[in-house]
Design a protein around this motif. Structure first.
Motif, PDB file in Angstrom:
ATOM      1  N   GLN A   1      37.989  50.345  43.722  1.00 30.89           N
ATOM      2  CA  GLN A   1      36.794  49.700  44.257  1.00 30.89           C
ATOM      3  C   GLN A   1      36.664  48.270  43.734  1.00 30.89           C
ATOM      4  N   LEU A   2      36.995  48.094  42.469  1.00 30.37           N
ATOM      5  CA  LEU A   2      36.950  46.754  41.882  1.00 30.37           C
ATOM      6  C   LEU A   2      37.968  45.842  42.558  1.00 30.37           C
ATOM      7  N   MET A   3      39.197  46.323  42.715  1.00 28.84           N
ATOM      8  CA  MET A   3      40.234  45.514  43.366  1.00 28.84           C
ATOM      9  C   MET A   3      39.873  45.226  44.816  1.00 28.84           C
ATOM     10  N   ASP A   4      39.326  46.225  45.510  1.00 30.66           N
ATOM     11  CA  ASP A   4      38.882  46.019  46.895  1.00 30.66           C
ATOM     12  C   ASP A   4      37.937  44.828  46.992  1.00 30.66           C
ATOM     13  N   LEU A   5      36.949  44.813  46.115  1.00 31.35           N
ATOM     14  CA  LEU A   5      35.925  43.768  46.149  1.00 31.35           C
ATOM     15  C   LEU A   5      36.515  42.392  45.859  1.00 31.35           C
ATOM     16  N   ILE A   6      37.368  42.313  44.837  1.00 34.52           N
ATOM     17  CA  ILE A   6      37.935  41.017  44.461  1.00 34.52           C
ATOM     18  C   ILE A   6      38.900  40.516  45.536  1.00 34.52           C
ATOM     19  N   LEU A   7      39.728  41.399  46.081  1.00 30.73           N
ATOM     20  CA  LEU A   7      40.627  41.011  47.163  1.00 30.73           C
ATOM     21  C   LEU A   7      39.842  40.557  48.390  1.00 30.73           C
ATOM     22  N   TYR A   8      38.743  41.231  48.664  1.00 32.28           N
ATOM     23  CA  TYR A   8      37.890  40.880  49.802  1.00 32.28           C
ATOM     24  C   TYR A   8      37.330  39.469  49.626  1.00 32.28           C
ATOM     25  N   ILE A   9      36.811  39.192  48.448  1.00 34.85           N
ATOM     26  CA  ILE A   9      36.265  37.862  48.163  1.00 34.85           C
ATOM     27  C   ILE A   9      37.357  36.811  48.267  1.00 34.85           C
ATOM     28  N   SER A  10      38.541  37.127  47.741  1.00 33.36           N
ATOM     29  CA  SER A  10      39.653  36.181  47.794  1.00 33.36           C
ATOM     30  C   SER A  10      40.075  35.895  49.236  1.00 33.36           C
ATOM     31  N   HIS A  11      40.178  36.944  50.042  1.00 30.79           N
ATOM     32  CA  HIS A  11      40.653  36.795  51.421  1.00 30.79           C
ATOM     33  C   HIS A  11      39.667  36.003  52.280  1.00 30.79           C
ATOM     34  N   TYR A  12      38.369  36.300  52.106  1.00 28.22           N
ATOM     35  CA  TYR A  12      37.349  35.675  52.956  1.00 28.22           C
ATOM     36  C   TYR A  12      36.644  34.501  52.268  1.00 28.22           C
ATOM     37  N   LYS A  13      37.268  33.972  51.240  1.00 31.92           N
ATOM     38  CA  LYS A  13      36.658  32.918  50.425  1.00 31.92           C
ATOM     39  C   LYS A  13      36.092  31.774  51.260  1.00 31.92           C
TER      40      LYS A  13
ATOM     41  N   ILE B   1      28.655  40.768  38.837  1.00 37.40           N
ATOM     42  CA  ILE B   1      29.645  40.257  39.788  1.00 37.40           C
ATOM     43  C   ILE B   1      30.537  39.212  39.133  1.00 37.40           C
ATOM     44  N   ILE B   2      29.973  38.328  38.352  1.00 39.78           N
ATOM     45  CA  ILE B   2      30.770  37.303  37.661  1.00 39.78           C
ATOM     46  C   ILE B   2      31.733  37.958  36.678  1.00 39.78           C
ATOM     47  N   THR B   3      31.272  39.010  35.997  1.00 38.49           N
ATOM     48  CA  THR B   3      32.137  39.733  35.061  1.00 38.49           C
ATOM     49  C   THR B   3      33.264  40.443  35.805  1.00 38.49           C
ATOM     50  N   ALA B   4      32.945  40.999  36.972  1.00 38.75           N
ATOM     51  CA  ALA B   4      33.976  41.645  37.797  1.00 38.75           C
ATOM     52  C   ALA B   4      35.050  40.636  38.201  1.00 38.75           C
ATOM     53  N   LEU B   5      34.634  39.452  38.607  1.00 37.66           N
ATOM     54  CA  LEU B   5      35.602  38.410  38.962  1.00 37.66           C
ATOM     55  C   LEU B   5      36.383  37.959  37.729  1.00 37.66           C
ATOM     56  N   GLY B   6      35.709  38.003  36.572  1.00 35.10           N
ATOM     57  CA  GLY B   6      36.390  37.681  35.315  1.00 35.10           C
ATOM     58  C   GLY B   6      37.520  38.650  35.031  1.00 35.10           C
ATOM     59  N   ILE B   7      37.308  39.937  35.357  1.00 35.29           N
ATOM     60  CA  ILE B   7      38.377  40.931  35.216  1.00 35.29           C
ATOM     61  C   ILE B   7      39.543  40.564  36.124  1.00 35.29           C
ATOM     62  N   GLY B   8      39.206  40.120  37.333  1.00 38.72           N
ATOM     63  CA  GLY B   8      40.240  39.721  38.279  1.00 38.72           C
ATOM     64  C   GLY B   8      41.106  38.593  37.749  1.00 38.72           C
ATOM     65  N   ILE B   9      40.472  37.629  37.101  1.00 36.04           N
ATOM     66  CA  ILE B   9      41.199  36.469  36.573  1.00 36.04           C
ATOM     67  C   ILE B   9      41.950  36.818  35.286  1.00 36.04           C
TER      68      ILE B   9
ATOM     69  N   ASP C   1      44.740  33.918  40.520  1.00 37.59           N
ATOM     70  CA  ASP C   1      44.633  32.492  40.226  1.00 37.59           C
ATOM     71  C   ASP C   1      43.175  32.083  40.407  1.00 37.59           C
ATOM     72  N   LYS C   2      42.657  31.250  39.526  1.00 37.17           N
ATOM     73  CA  LYS C   2      41.260  30.819  39.621  1.00 37.17           C
ATOM     74  C   LYS C   2      40.942  30.200  40.978  1.00 37.17           C
ATOM     75  N   SER C   3      41.942  29.552  41.568  1.00 37.18           N
ATOM     76  CA  SER C   3      41.730  28.908  42.869  1.00 37.18           C
ATOM     77  C   SER C   3      41.592  29.937  43.996  1.00 37.18           C
ATOM     78  N   ASP C   4      42.004  31.198  43.732  1.00 37.81           N
ATOM     79  CA  ASP C   4      41.866  32.255  44.732  1.00 37.81           C
ATOM     80  C   ASP C   4      40.422  32.703  44.881  1.00 37.81           C
ATOM     81  N   LEU C   5      39.618  32.457  43.826  1.00 32.49           N
ATOM     82  CA  LEU C   5      38.244  32.930  43.811  1.00 32.49           C
ATOM     83  C   LEU C   5      37.289  31.739  43.792  1.00 32.49           C
TER      84      LEU C   5
END
Length: 409
Positions: free
Chosen positions: A228-240, A261-269, A275-279
């Motif tokens: 679920q965490l990866m789904d959300l981060i990939l979704y944000i990255s794809h539709y940035k 949400i910021i902490t979740a994205l922090g896990i992603g990074i 890459d920070k530019s992905d988010l």
């Protein structure tokens, strides 16, 4: 953080993003399997193991490989059957929107390994009876529907579980957590399934809010899981480029979920190595990132990793609502019983599907309903309350405070 956790994250994230695997040690395959299984991500993790230099006995590898291939083939067959159900519903002029699940697969590097345990379909409330009849005619078993629920569970061996939703979330969840935030069905988009079938789903903006709220709902209950965490981060990255991130974070701030949400994205990074530019440009706290990630791994998908979390949501509400908790529970139980015990024909049809097939069965359904009310009343009186694991509960409450979801006492 435990080494097995780090190894799991590396295997899972490298396969999900399609980046080179970086492992400098032999992994504990037994621990990895258990953690990945609890998180419902074993096919993705195994796909990374296959590409690695991890040593596995030949016979063990063969069994694991065949099992994963069989599960993926079974899943693909199930999806194709679900697509036929969707086509049938749409042929009958029922607007069908697919929520999460298959609509996330294309976000992954190898989409065939991102599987789901069920299918969530959103339809208009006016089409519910028509849709359930069609699905029953197609051989799906229609389960009793809770009086406060906005979805009906439909099961078959060919299709697995299909949840037929008439609203995004139940009213009590919308009001408790999301201040009745309005998610619309405007500007719907299509994504392609593994077999090329076009899945109609929510717009990038509405989809972001829905997927965020779905993530939060499970995180505040038993657990959300790495997928679920990866789904959300990939979704944000794809539709940035289609997301107004400032507006999104402001909405999360109003609901006290911005730090989450910021902490979740922090896990992603930090751990998934996005890459920070992905988010988006964010500033996260390392300690909060580690605490949240530990909680997600230990909880597994929907709390599968720690059964002791079962009663956590109620304890969370006690901390959130404080003096209003008792009145909330009394009001909720009263409304639930009022709706559930109602003798309105719509409620009878919802609970006892056989009454729809023949009106002569309606009196039997009423007798059935009386027994339901009596048995439920006795069950409430004599059922023991779930024991609370105070160690896990306090640990998770502290995490909610650190993420500014709850106010510290």
């Amino acid at each position: 953080m435990k080494q097995s956790y780090l190894d799991l994250i590396e295997l899972f994230s490298s396969a999900s993003l399609g980046r080179e695997l970086s492992l400098n040690n032999d992994v504990n395959l037994v621990e990895i399997f258990e953690l990945a299984n609890n998180a419902n991500i074993w096919p993705i993790v195994f796909s990374a193991i296959k590409q690695s230099k991890i040593k596995i006995e030949k016979d063990t590898f063969s069994v694991l490989d065949k099992t994963v291939k069989f599960n993926i083939a079974s899943y693909n067959a199930r999806c194709q059957n679900v697509h036929k159900v969707i086509e049938k519903l749409e042929d009958e002029n029922i607007n069908v929107i697919v929520l999460k699940g298959e609509t996330f697969s294309f976000l992954y590097h190898d989409k065939m390994f991102r599987t789901s345990s069920d299918t969530d379909l959103l339809i208009d409330a006016k089409d519910e009876n028509k849709a359930t009849k069609i699905m029953a005619d197609l051989g799906l078993e229609i389960e009793k529907k809770s009086a406060v629920s906005h979805h009906t569970r439909c099961n078959s061996k060919k299709c697995g579980l299909i949840e037929l939703h008439t609203d995004i979330y139940e009213d009590y969840i919308d009001s408790l957590y999301f201040n009745n935030f309005k998610i619309t069905k405007d500007n719907l988009i299509y994504v392609e399934a593994n077999d090329g079938f076009k899945l109609k789903t929510l717009s990038p903006t509405d989809g972001l809010y829905f997927n965020t709220f779905h993530f939060i709902k499970h995180f505040l209950s038993k657990g959300c899981g790495l997928k679920q965490l990866m789904d959300l981060i990939l979704y944000i990255s794809h539709y940035k480029n289609e997301i107004d991130f400032d507006s999104y974070i402001n909405e999360m701030k109003k609901l006290n979920f911005d730090t989450l949400i910021i902490t979740a994205l922090g896990i992603g990074i930090k751990y998934f190595k996005f890459d920070k530019s992905d988010l988006f440009e964010i500033s996260y706290d390392d300690k909060k990132v580690d605490s949240m990630l530990n909680d997600i791994i230990e909880g597994g998908a929907f709390g599968n990793g720690e059964k002791e979390r079962k009663g956590f949501n109620d304890e969370f509400l006690k901390h959130k609502l404080k003096d209003d908790y008792i009145s909330y529970k009394m009001k909720f139980n009263k409304n639930f019983f009022k709706k559930s015990a109602s003798f309105k024909l719509s409620n009878i049809y919802s609970k006892y599907q056989y009454a729809k097939k023949n009106k002569l069965l309606i009196p039997i359904a009423y007798i059935h309903h009386i027994w339901y009310i009596v048995s439920k009343s006795f069950k409430r009186i004599f059922t023991k309350k779930e024991e609370i694991n105070f160690e896990i509960t306090e640990k998770r409450i502290h995490l909610m405070e650190e993420l500014n979801i709850l106010k510290k006492d």
